[in-house]
Design a protein around this motif. Structure first.
Motif, PDB file in Angstrom:
ATOM      1  N   THR A  42      21.113 -32.294  15.137  1.00  0.00           N
ATOM      2  CA  THR A  42      19.757 -32.204  15.690  1.00  0.00           C
ATOM      3  C   THR A  42      19.089 -33.957  15.198  1.00  0.00           C
ATOM      4  O   THR A  42      19.476 -34.306  14.368  1.00  0.00           O
ATOM      5  CB  THR A  42      18.801 -31.255  14.803  1.00  0.00           C
ATOM      6  N   VAL A  43      18.132 -34.115  15.933  1.00  0.00           N
ATOM      7  CA  VAL A  43      17.248 -35.131  15.802  1.00  0.00           C
ATOM      8  C   VAL A  43      16.633 -35.133  14.412  1.00  0.00           C
ATOM      9  O   VAL A  43      16.564 -36.215  13.819  1.00  0.00           O
ATOM     10  CB  VAL A  43      16.390 -35.619  16.969  1.00  0.00           C
ATOM     11  N   SER A  44      15.851 -34.354  14.519  1.00  0.00           N
ATOM     12  CA  SER A  44      15.012 -34.228  12.951  1.00  0.00           C
ATOM     13  C   SER A  44      15.644 -33.108  12.029  1.00  0.00           C
ATOM     14  O   SER A  44      16.501 -32.169  12.396  1.00  0.00           O
ATOM     15  CB  SER A  44      13.661 -33.625  13.395  1.00  0.00           C
ATOM     16  N   ALA A  45      15.349 -33.293  10.630  1.00  0.00           N
ATOM     17  CA  ALA A  45      15.575 -32.363   9.664  1.00  0.00           C
ATOM     18  C   ALA A  45      14.890 -31.083   9.950  1.00  0.00           C
ATOM     19  O   ALA A  45      15.302 -30.167   9.569  1.00  0.00           O
ATOM     20  CB  ALA A  45      15.441 -33.096   8.414  1.00  0.00           C
ATOM     21  N   SER A  46      13.700 -30.883  10.368  1.00  0.00           N
ATOM     22  CA  SER A  46      12.964 -29.843  10.721  1.00  0.00           C
ATOM     23  C   SER A  46      13.661 -29.024  11.635  1.00  0.00           C
ATOM     24  O   SER A  46      13.709 -27.892  11.496  1.00  0.00           O
ATOM     25  CB  SER A  46      11.533 -29.930  11.143  1.00  0.00           C
ATOM     26  N   GLU A  47      14.256 -29.450  12.775  1.00  0.00           N
ATOM     27  CA  GLU A  47      15.212 -28.644  13.437  1.00  0.00           C
ATOM     28  C   GLU A  47      16.294 -27.927  12.676  1.00  0.00           C
ATOM     29  O   GLU A  47      16.366 -26.616  12.892  1.00  0.00           O
ATOM     30  CB  GLU A  47      15.633 -29.553  14.766  1.00  0.00           C
ATOM     31  N   SER A  48      17.076 -28.705  11.818  1.00  0.00           N
ATOM     32  CA  SER A  48      18.090 -27.923  11.220  1.00  0.00           C
ATOM     33  C   SER A  48      17.649 -27.063  10.337  1.00  0.00           C
ATOM     34  O   SER A  48      18.255 -25.830  10.056  1.00  0.00           O
ATOM     35  CB  SER A  48      19.258 -28.839  10.418  1.00  0.00           C
ATOM     36  N   GLU A  49      16.488 -27.184   9.550  1.00  0.00           N
ATOM     37  CA  GLU A  49      16.045 -26.201   8.548  1.00  0.00           C
ATOM     38  C   GLU A  49      15.527 -25.126   9.573  1.00  0.00           C
ATOM     39  O   GLU A  49      15.771 -23.760   8.889  1.00  0.00           O
ATOM     40  CB  GLU A  49      14.754 -26.858   7.863  1.00  0.00           C
ATOM     41  N   GLN A  50      14.907 -25.453  10.550  1.00  0.00           N
ATOM     42  CA  GLN A  50      14.483 -24.065  11.303  1.00  0.00           C
ATOM     43  C   GLN A  50      15.558 -23.068  11.676  1.00  0.00           C
ATOM     44  O   GLN A  50      15.822 -21.795  11.745  1.00  0.00           O
ATOM     45  CB  GLN A  50      13.810 -24.427  12.630  1.00  0.00           C
ATOM     46  N   ILE A  51      16.683 -24.027  12.046  1.00  0.00           N
ATOM     47  CA  ILE A  51      17.940 -23.101  12.533  1.00  0.00           C
ATOM     48  C   ILE A  51      18.446 -22.264  11.427  1.00  0.00           C
ATOM     49  O   ILE A  51      18.819 -21.367  11.430  1.00  0.00           O
ATOM     50  CB  ILE A  51      19.043 -24.197  13.284  1.00  0.00           C
ATOM     51  N   SER A  52      18.474 -23.086  10.356  1.00  0.00           N
ATOM     52  CA  SER A  52      19.400 -22.433   9.251  1.00  0.00           C
ATOM     53  C   SER A  52      18.536 -21.053   8.479  1.00  0.00           C
ATOM     54  O   SER A  52      19.099 -19.815   8.554  1.00  0.00           O
ATOM     55  CB  SER A  52      19.272 -23.088   8.118  1.00  0.00           C
ATOM     56  N   THR A  53      17.191 -21.404   8.572  1.00  0.00           N
ATOM     57  CA  THR A  53      16.069 -20.180   8.277  1.00  0.00           C
ATOM     58  C   THR A  53      16.327 -19.141   9.228  1.00  0.00           C
ATOM     59  O   THR A  53      16.485 -17.954   8.620  1.00  0.00           O
ATOM     60  CB  THR A  53      14.786 -20.496   8.281  1.00  0.00           C
ATOM     61  N   PHE A  54      16.416 -19.448  10.596  1.00  0.00           N
ATOM     62  CA  PHE A  54      16.579 -18.374  11.414  1.00  0.00           C
ATOM     63  C   PHE A  54      17.690 -17.416  11.454  1.00  0.00           C
ATOM     64  O   PHE A  54      17.574 -16.113  11.504  1.00  0.00           O
ATOM     65  CB  PHE A  54      16.486 -19.136  12.938  1.00  0.00           C
ATOM     66  N   PHE A  55      18.953 -18.413  11.449  1.00  0.00           N
ATOM     67  CA  PHE A  55      20.234 -17.444  11.358  1.00  0.00           C
ATOM     68  C   PHE A  55      20.418 -16.819   9.862  1.00  0.00           C
ATOM     69  O   PHE A  55      20.828 -15.671   9.857  1.00  0.00           O
ATOM     70  CB  PHE A  55      21.324 -18.258  11.703  1.00  0.00           C
ATOM     71  N   ALA A  56      19.682 -17.275   8.967  1.00  0.00           N
ATOM     72  CA  ALA A  56      19.695 -16.598   7.608  1.00  0.00           C
ATOM     73  C   ALA A  56      18.799 -15.081   7.750  1.00  0.00           C
ATOM     74  O   ALA A  56      19.405 -14.150   7.357  1.00  0.00           O
ATOM     75  CB  ALA A  56      19.272 -17.226   6.765  1.00  0.00           C
ATOM     76  N   LEU A  57      17.800 -15.238   8.523  1.00  0.00           N
ATOM     77  CA  LEU A  57      16.887 -14.016   8.508  1.00  0.00           C
ATOM     78  C   LEU A  57      17.480 -13.101   9.562  1.00  0.00           C
ATOM     79  O   LEU A  57      17.054 -12.036   9.757  1.00  0.00           O
ATOM     80  CB  LEU A  57      15.407 -14.552   8.861  1.00  0.00           C
ATOM     81  N   HIS A  58      18.292 -13.628  10.569  1.00  0.00           N
ATOM     82  CA  HIS A  58      18.492 -12.873  11.813  1.00  0.00           C
ATOM     83  C   HIS A  58      20.062 -12.905  11.886  1.00  0.00           C
ATOM     84  O   HIS A  58      20.690 -13.288  12.956  1.00  0.00           O
ATOM     85  CB  HIS A  58      17.922 -13.296  13.312  1.00  0.00           C
ATOM     86  N   PRO A  59      20.841 -12.283  10.964  1.00  0.00           N
ATOM     87  CA  PRO A  59      22.329 -12.399  10.990  1.00  0.00           C
ATOM     88  C   PRO A  59      23.010 -11.672  12.252  1.00  0.00           C
ATOM     89  O   PRO A  59      24.088 -12.005  12.673  1.00  0.00           O
ATOM     90  CB  PRO A  59      22.828 -11.648   9.695  1.00  0.00           C
ATOM     91  N   HIS A  60      22.523 -10.909  12.912  1.00  0.00           N
ATOM     92  CA  HIS A  60      22.911 -10.209  14.024  1.00  0.00           C
ATOM     93  C   HIS A  60      22.781 -11.072  15.308  1.00  0.00           C
ATOM     94  O   HIS A  60      23.266 -10.696  16.181  1.00  0.00           O
ATOM     95  CB  HIS A  60      21.918  -9.192  14.204  1.00  0.00           C
ATOM     96  N   ILE A  61      22.004 -12.154  15.291  1.00  0.00           N
ATOM     97  CA  ILE A  61      21.944 -13.144  16.448  1.00  0.00           C
ATOM     98  C   ILE A  61      22.970 -14.009  16.160  1.00  0.00           C
ATOM     99  O   ILE A  61      23.472 -14.757  15.218  1.00  0.00           O
ATOM    100  CB  ILE A  61      20.543 -13.807  16.603  1.00  0.00           C
ATOM    101  N   LYS A  62      23.756 -14.286  17.487  1.00  0.00           N
ATOM    102  CA  LYS A  62      24.962 -15.057  17.401  1.00  0.00           C
ATOM    103  C   LYS A  62      24.489 -16.497  17.720  1.00  0.00           C
ATOM    104  O   LYS A  62      23.574 -16.777  18.151  1.00  0.00           O
ATOM    105  CB  LYS A  62      26.255 -14.803  18.581  1.00  0.00           C
TER     106      LYS A  62
END
Ligand code: UDP
Length: 474
Positions: A42-62
């Protein structure tokens, strides 16, 4: 009935990613199988942080991680790191085809970012995969964007003598509100729009993160065919909710402040004011006498944003304002802050996510647009009565003095009509989200539509995408 499998494809930038993740969580909660295509790197660190948080909270989403080809020298003027990645993505989308084709269960629909929809249309053209577009800006700005390929702004086509452009059915837009890259036929952004807008008649529907209380007239105009004939139906699915559980931010200083007494100041994820403007903003906040919580950015890309607050603003300012102000450098959970009872106003650059978050949470806005879609978004704020627009030119164009900033802050904070109207809008949003409310009904209709698409995908021959549009225009 077959479970619909929907892939979402956001492009670069946190302001694009967040609404896609929010929509992904919404449709997954309503029973769809969901895959989100994420960019690497990702270009920014905030994008990768959002992605990590999202998949940690929504493990059923691929998650399908996509690594675009490296950016090569552009044929266009394109120096923005986020746009450079969008250009690299545009040149590599075809690499995704085999991965999308291999997803299981088979994809029934793709929700694409506007900037790659032409490539997605090519991929899906001989398959029964429905294509939708999620527009991450206001309906107002989108109504300008759809007209762009018909106009040649660099040659002043469509511009009236009084320096305005007509949006059919929606009145005039001052040319001074249209960001210069959109005029520039050599700019990557105008080329990108030229190649993708024509596909908007071929997709099944266009989703906007907006809602009637903010933009009913514009949404109707987009659906009336007056702007461009053949535009796919536009569905206002906003305002999107956080994909995280909404809780109080961990900011003890904020907890101690009186209700609606604090001004929140933030210019989003990728706008850094010039240094001299930061100092004038500092002076303006101090002169206004209001309490403030300021998220300070000194660099467009957060990975390069390394200076300490003291270095930028000076120790003496921080000492003088330590009881009534707080400055944070780094990522905050903005929607949680806006939801805090102590927040009474928001100085915003009018990124569309920020506008919809403030509207959903009932916080009046002092709109200080800086670039892109933001002046048109500021118009929406003013028209909806939820804030005041300080039209101070584009980013870095003029140096706005601390005195002028302080005056506008007082104007916005003192005038109760903005606060009252912002609360009214918040209440309307709450009602729309209730079971049986407008948004709930719309989302149920969409889920039915996805299910029909999934059934078609499982059982029938490929057919023309345009043939089976079911959405009613509103
Ligand atoms: N945001 C946040 N914390 C920050 C900065 C931004 O949560 O410190 C979020 C903000 O709530 C919004 C998004 O990042 O959801 C920024 O999008 P917006 O459209 O407002 O502006 P952009 O960053 O695209 O200019």
């Amino acid at each position: 009935m077959a479970t619909p499998h929907i892939a979402l494809f956001p492009c670069s930038g946190t302001g694009i990613l967040i609404p896609f993740l929010r929509l992904a969580a919404t449709i997954a909660a309503r029973g769809c199988t969901v895959t989100v295509i994420t960019l690497h790197p990702t270009v920014s660190a905030s994008e990768s942080e959002q992605i990590s948080t999202f998949f940690a909270l929504h493990p059923h989403i691929k998650r399908l991680e996509f690594q675009p080809l490296p950016f090569k020298k552009s044929n266009f003027s394109n120096k923005d790191p986020f746009f450079m990645q969008v250009e690299a993505i545009s040149n590599s989308v075809h690499l995704l085809d085999p991965f999308l084709a291999a997803l299981s269960p088979p994809l029934s629909a793709i929700i694409s970012d506007l900037s790659v929809v032409s490539s997605i249309c090519r991929f899906a053209s001989n398959k029964s995969i429905s294509i939708y577009v999620l527009v991450t800006t206001s309906a107002r700005f989108f109504s300008l964007v759809v007209l762009l390929p018909k106009l040649a702004l660099h040659k002043s086509v469509g511009i009236q003598e009084n320096g305005h452009l007509e949006l059919p059915g929606l009145g005039l837009v001052p040319v001074s509100s249209i960001a210069p890259p959109l005029y520039d036929s050599n700019h990557f952004l105008s080329a990108l729009l030229d190649s993708n807008i024509p596909c908007l008649s071929r997709v099944k529907a266009i989703f906007v993160n907006s809602f009637a209380e903010l933009e009913s007239e514009t949404i109707k105009a987009l659906n009336s065919g007056r702007l461009i004939a053949d535009l796919a139906p536009v569905l206002a699915l906003g305002p999107f909710q956080s994909f995280e559980v909404e809780k109080t931010p961990n900011l003890p200083w904020l907890d101690e402040q009186a209700p609606e007494s604090v001004l929140f100041v933030s210019f989003g994820s990728r706008t850094a004011l010039p240094r001299n403007q930061i100092l004038e903003l500092r002076n303006g906040l101090e002169k206004s006498g209001y309490k403030f919580l300021w998220v300070l950015k000194t660099n467009k890309v957060d990975k390069d944003d390394k200076e300490e607050v003291q270095q930028v603003l000076g120790e003496s300012f921080l000492e003088r304002t330590k009881k009534r102000g707080m400055v944070i450098k780094g990522w905050v959970k903005q929607d949680q802050i806006l939801a805090h009872p102590a927040i009474g106003g928001f100085i915003s650059h009018c990124g569309w996510n920020s506008v919809t978050e403030a509207a959903r949470l009932g916080v009046p806005i002092l709109a200080w647009p800086q670039n892109g879609d933001q002046k048109l978004n500021a118009e929406v704020i003013e028209k909806a009565g939820i804030g005041l627009w300080a039209d101070w030119g584009w980013l870095g164009e003029v140096l706005v003095s601390g005195d002028d900033i302080a005056k506008k802050i007082s104007e916005m904070m003192v005038d109760t009509k903005f606060r009252v109207r912002a609360k009214e809008v918040k209440e309307k949003v709450r009602q729309a989200r209730e079971i049986g409310g407008d948004l709930d009904v719309l989302l149920r209709g969409l889920m039915d539509e996805f299910s029909v698409g999934a059934k078609t995908r499982c059982g029938s021959n490929p057919k023309n995408l345009e043939d089976d549009r079911k959405f009613e225009r509103i």
